[in-house]
Write a protein that holds these residues in place. Structure first.
Motif, PDB file in Angstrom:
ATOM      1  N   PHE A 198      -7.607   9.346  -2.742  1.00 37.90           N
ATOM      2  CA  PHE A 198      -6.975   8.121  -3.342  1.00 37.90           C
ATOM      3  C   PHE A 198      -7.064   6.853  -1.863  1.00 37.90           C
ATOM      4  O   PHE A 198      -6.439   8.034  -0.760  1.00 37.90           O
ATOM      5  CB  PHE A 198      -5.594   8.310  -3.385  1.00 37.90           C
ATOM      6  N   THR A 199      -7.557   6.165  -1.701  1.00 36.03           N
ATOM      7  CA  THR A 199      -7.316   4.984  -0.680  1.00 36.03           C
ATOM      8  C   THR A 199      -7.184   3.895  -1.031  1.00 36.03           C
ATOM      9  O   THR A 199      -6.958   3.327  -2.438  1.00 36.03           O
ATOM     10  CB  THR A 199      -8.911   4.723  -0.311  1.00 36.03           C
ATOM     11  N   SER A 200      -5.791   3.067  -1.000  1.00 42.65           N
ATOM     12  CA  SER A 200      -5.003   2.018  -1.578  1.00 42.65           C
ATOM     13  C   SER A 200      -5.510   0.560  -1.458  1.00 42.65           C
ATOM     14  O   SER A 200      -6.859   1.313  -0.475  1.00 42.65           O
ATOM     15  CB  SER A 200      -3.684   2.159  -0.601  1.00 42.65           C
TER      16      SER A 200
ATOM     17  N   ALA B 176       0.496   4.254  -2.392  1.00 39.67           N
ATOM     18  CA  ALA B 176       0.041   5.360  -2.251  1.00 39.67           C
ATOM     19  C   ALA B 176       1.121   6.986  -3.567  1.00 39.67           C
ATOM     20  O   ALA B 176       0.368   7.646  -3.516  1.00 39.67           O
ATOM     21  CB  ALA B 176      -0.408   5.281  -1.279  1.00 39.67           C
TER      22      ALA B 176
ATOM     23  N   ASP C 168       0.851  -1.228   0.028  1.00 40.74           N
ATOM     24  CA  ASP C 168      -0.133  -0.271  -0.316  1.00 40.74           C
ATOM     25  C   ASP C 168       0.810   1.631   0.231  1.00 40.74           C
ATOM     26  O   ASP C 168       0.774   2.515  -0.830  1.00 40.74           O
ATOM     27  CB  ASP C 168      -0.882   0.328   1.243  1.00 40.74           C
ATOM     28  N   TYR C 169       2.017   1.863   0.408  1.00 36.95           N
ATOM     29  CA  TYR C 169       2.593   3.045   0.957  1.00 36.95           C
ATOM     30  C   TYR C 169       2.948   3.014  -0.606  1.00 36.95           C
ATOM     31  O   TYR C 169       3.138   3.952  -1.015  1.00 36.95           O
ATOM     32  CB  TYR C 169       3.711   1.711   1.638  1.00 36.95           C
TER      33      TYR C 169
ATOM     34  N   TRP D   5       1.053   6.929  -6.881  1.00 37.06           N
ATOM     35  CA  TRP D   5      -0.490   7.829  -7.485  1.00 37.06           C
ATOM     36  C   TRP D   5       0.108   8.709  -7.001  1.00 37.06           C
ATOM     37  O   TRP D   5      -0.272   9.779  -7.676  1.00 37.06           O
ATOM     38  CB  TRP D   5      -1.490   7.646  -6.293  1.00 37.06           C
TER      39      TRP D   5
ATOM     40  N   VAL E 207      -3.452   3.564   3.390  1.00 35.99           N
ATOM     41  CA  VAL E 207      -2.715   4.760   2.922  1.00 35.99           C
ATOM     42  C   VAL E 207      -3.969   5.189   2.343  1.00 35.99           C
ATOM     43  O   VAL E 207      -4.296   4.706   1.812  1.00 35.99           O
ATOM     44  CB  VAL E 207      -1.578   5.255   2.335  1.00 35.99           C
ATOM     45  N   ARG E 208      -4.354   6.926   3.067  1.00 42.70           N
ATOM     46  CA  ARG E 208      -5.596   7.401   2.572  1.00 42.70           C
ATOM     47  C   ARG E 208      -5.211   8.877   2.444  1.00 42.70           C
ATOM     48  O   ARG E 208      -4.777   9.324   3.469  1.00 42.70           O
ATOM     49  CB  ARG E 208      -6.553   7.284   3.920  1.00 42.70           C
ATOM     50  N   ILE E 209      -4.915   9.141   0.950  1.00 41.78           N
ATOM     51  CA  ILE E 209      -4.610  10.784   0.893  1.00 41.78           C
ATOM     52  C   ILE E 209      -6.152  11.508   0.257  1.00 41.78           C
ATOM     53  O   ILE E 209      -7.539  11.098  -0.224  1.00 41.78           O
ATOM     54  CB  ILE E 209      -3.980  11.121  -0.549  1.00 41.78           C
TER      55      ILE E 209
ATOM     56  N   LEU F   1      -2.081  13.474   4.137  1.00 43.71           N
ATOM     57  CA  LEU F   1      -2.251  11.784   3.944  1.00 43.71           C
ATOM     58  C   LEU F   1      -1.725  11.193   5.404  1.00 43.71           C
ATOM     59  O   LEU F   1      -1.226  11.990   6.538  1.00 43.71           O
ATOM     60  CB  LEU F   1      -1.544  11.573   3.577  1.00 43.71           C
TER      61      LEU F   1
END
Length: 564
Positions: free
Chosen positions: A512-514, A341, A337-338, A344, A519-521, A412
């Motif tokens: 964005f969400t992984s 993200a 996920d890191y 992205w 990770v949520r942005i 983030l």
């Protein structure tokens, strides 16, 4: 280790050459790690103890003065260090012992020129004056600001509660926490119980170099218990001490010649007494006992290699941005996920984008996403870090002002509640609160983030302040949608998140969400004075439609059976 090795060589031989090599490796240590202060204080302590034991000789003088003079001059060439060796309390022990050695050498010279009774009087008077003048000068120069006082890291070594109260930014780092007992066995395995045996054995001989091993072992045993990271300084001396214990053990148990020599001597004495010749007996019991000990330790050593190989490959070889987990069937899953993200961010945001995240992820965002962050792992300004913490723990209205003042484009956050990743920002959140409270004690209160019963909860009992914080909203936004509108389950904190308390966002929007929701942005909205979005309505409708389709894709992906 090279510095310590050449220090012992120079101290035993009194060689300027080895003293120079000690200074050379010390210089390399200074240029590589701020923990060089450990060496700066350990070597002077060794010499000081030897002086107190009455073991001073010219070899010690030659070794120490060579190391201190060359090493200090070399270390001052490092810009980070500069004049700290002569203007910092962290370095005053080395400077003080250097001065003490000059006095001891002068005392040796005086002793050879005057009668013993007069020398005793001279010694008492001179030691009293030097001690008083030295301590008085140190206090005076520190008060005048010419010498920097002890740092917070020094105080946190001796008072384990100091950092939590006075410097929460230091206490918030996981590697600054006290070491749990299992960590000693996990990192050193069988060496941890051979370590005290080795120290006991060097006490039996107690040469000058053995004094160094004892001081090193005792000090670092305490330091490693105070901070997890200082296990790094303890492990070398554990290896040395355990090796001494094993070496002595094998010296004794590998020697089976003595068993047969006893029989032969007994046989020769029988011959001299003119008694019938006795047949040589094989000492089966003694050989068997030695064999059992040798085989046992051979097994321990073999198992130790296996343990070290397993620990290295599983615990110390995985990069922090790639996580491994096990499914219900035992199969391994790689959680990426890191990297997903950060990629992205790199591909979908302008190059001048500014990202706000907790400082733990600053280097990763800068290196992998190539985007500017508000704070990173090298931020020394405590207020700057506290500002990020304040934005995270305040409501949207207060947070939005901070985001706009610092031109933040994206926020983030790390959330592990879906798959059980315990290293998320909710678990770190109280440190953000404490660091912010230290700067704004009238605005932020740690107690407000607990329930009336003093519990740290995210479920239906969550406190009003916690529920309105930006951190809570970013973490649990749309979380219950994954459960079909029913209550969601936070697998880290083992709490149910009520569907009827699902947070709503006004000043930021999900960007964005992984895949596994780690990770949520979120994108910071451009609002006018009355809180309306300044984006064109048609464009916003289009982006909203794209975002909604992305949400469906995101919701479909997570594997709820993963456990980190």
């Amino acid at each position: 280790m090279a510095t310590f090795y050449f220090w012992i060589k120079s101290m035993k031989s009194g060689s300027v050459f080895y003293g120079t090599l000690t200074a050379l490796f010390y210089f390399y240590m200074v240029s590589a790690w701020g923990g060089y202060v450990f060496i700066t204080n350990l070597i002077p302590l060794h010499i000081f103890v030897l002086i107190l034991m009455g073991r001073y000789n010219h070899r010690h003088y030659t070794a120490y003065t060579t190391w201190y003079a060359l090493g200090t001059l070399a270390s001052m060439q490092i810009p980070f260090v500069g004049f700290l060796p002569i203007r910092s309390n962290d370095h005053m022990a080395a400077f003080g012992v250097f001065g003490l050695l000059q006095l001891v050498a002068f005392g040796d010279y005086v002793k050879s020129k005057i009668p013993s009774q007069q020398f005793k009087t001279f010694l008492v008077v001179s030691l009293s004056l030097v001690t008083l003048l030295g301590i008085g000068s140190l206090f005076a120069l520190t008060a005048l600001g010419w010498i920097a006082p002890w740092t917070g890291r020094f105080y946190s070594l001796w008072d384990t509660n100091y950092a939590k109260i006075h410097i929460p930014i230091i206490a918030s780092v996981s590697e600054h926490q006290p070491t749990a007992w299992p960590a000693f066995f996990f990192d050193t395995n069988m060496l941890i119980w051979l370590f005290p045996a080795g120290l006991y054995l060097v006490f039996q001989e107690l040469k000058d170099e053995h004094v160094f091993v004892i001081i090193y072992g005792i000090l670092c045993s305490y330091f490693a218990g105070v901070m997890v990271r200082l296990m790094l300084t303890l492990t070398p001396i554990i290896c040395v001490s355990a090796a001494i214990a094993l070496s002595k053990l094998f010296d004794v148990y590998l020697n089976i010649v003595d068993l047969f020599q006893d029989d032969s001597s007994e046989s020769s004495s029988d011959e001299k007494s003119s008694k019938p010749k006795k047949a040589n007996k094989i000492p089966i019991f003694q050989i068997a006992s030695k064999l059992i000990v040798l085989l046992s330790f051979a097994f321990y050593l073999f198992y130790f290699v296996l343990h070290c190989t397993w620990v290295t490959s599983n615990a110390y070889s995985s990069p922090s941005v790639v996580l491994a987990s096990r499914g219900p069937d035992g199969s391994q899953n790689i959680i990426d996920d890191y990297r997903e993200a950060y990629y992205w961010l790199r591909m979908n945001t302008p190059e001048d984008t500014k990202v706000m995240a907790w400082w733990d992820y600053g280097y990763q965002i800068g290196g992998m996403a190539d985007r500017t962050t508000l704070v990173d792992n090298n931020t020394w300004n405590n207020t700057h870090i506290a500002t990020v913490g304040k934005a995270m723990c305040s409501n949207e209205e207060v947070s939005y002002k901070i985001l706009r003042q610092h031109d933040v484009d994206y926020v983030l956050v790390i959330f592990g509640g879906l798959i059980g990743y315990s290293g998320d920002d909710i678990n770190k959140f109280l440190w953000m609160v404490r660091i912010s409270e230290g700067i704004w004690p009238d605005e932020i209160h740690e107690r407000d983030f607990f329930t009336e019963r003093g519990e740290y909860k995210m479920d239906k009992d969550v406190s009003k302040t916690m529920k309105e914080s930006l951190m809570y909203k970013m973490s649990y936004y749309r979380f219950t949608e994954l459960y079909g509108g029913r209550d969601g389950v936070d697998r880290v904190r083992n709490q149910n998140i009520p569907a009827d308390m699902a947070p709503e966002l006004n000043v930021i929007e999900e960007a964005f969400t992984s895949q596994n929701w780690i990770v949520r942005i979120y994108k910071v909205k451009d609002l006018d004075n009355v809180g309306r979005d300044l984006h064109d309505a048609s464009a916003f409708d289009k982006s909203a439609g794209e975002q909604q389709s992305k949400r469906k894709r995101i919701i479909k992906k997570p594997n709820l059976d993963l456990r980190v």
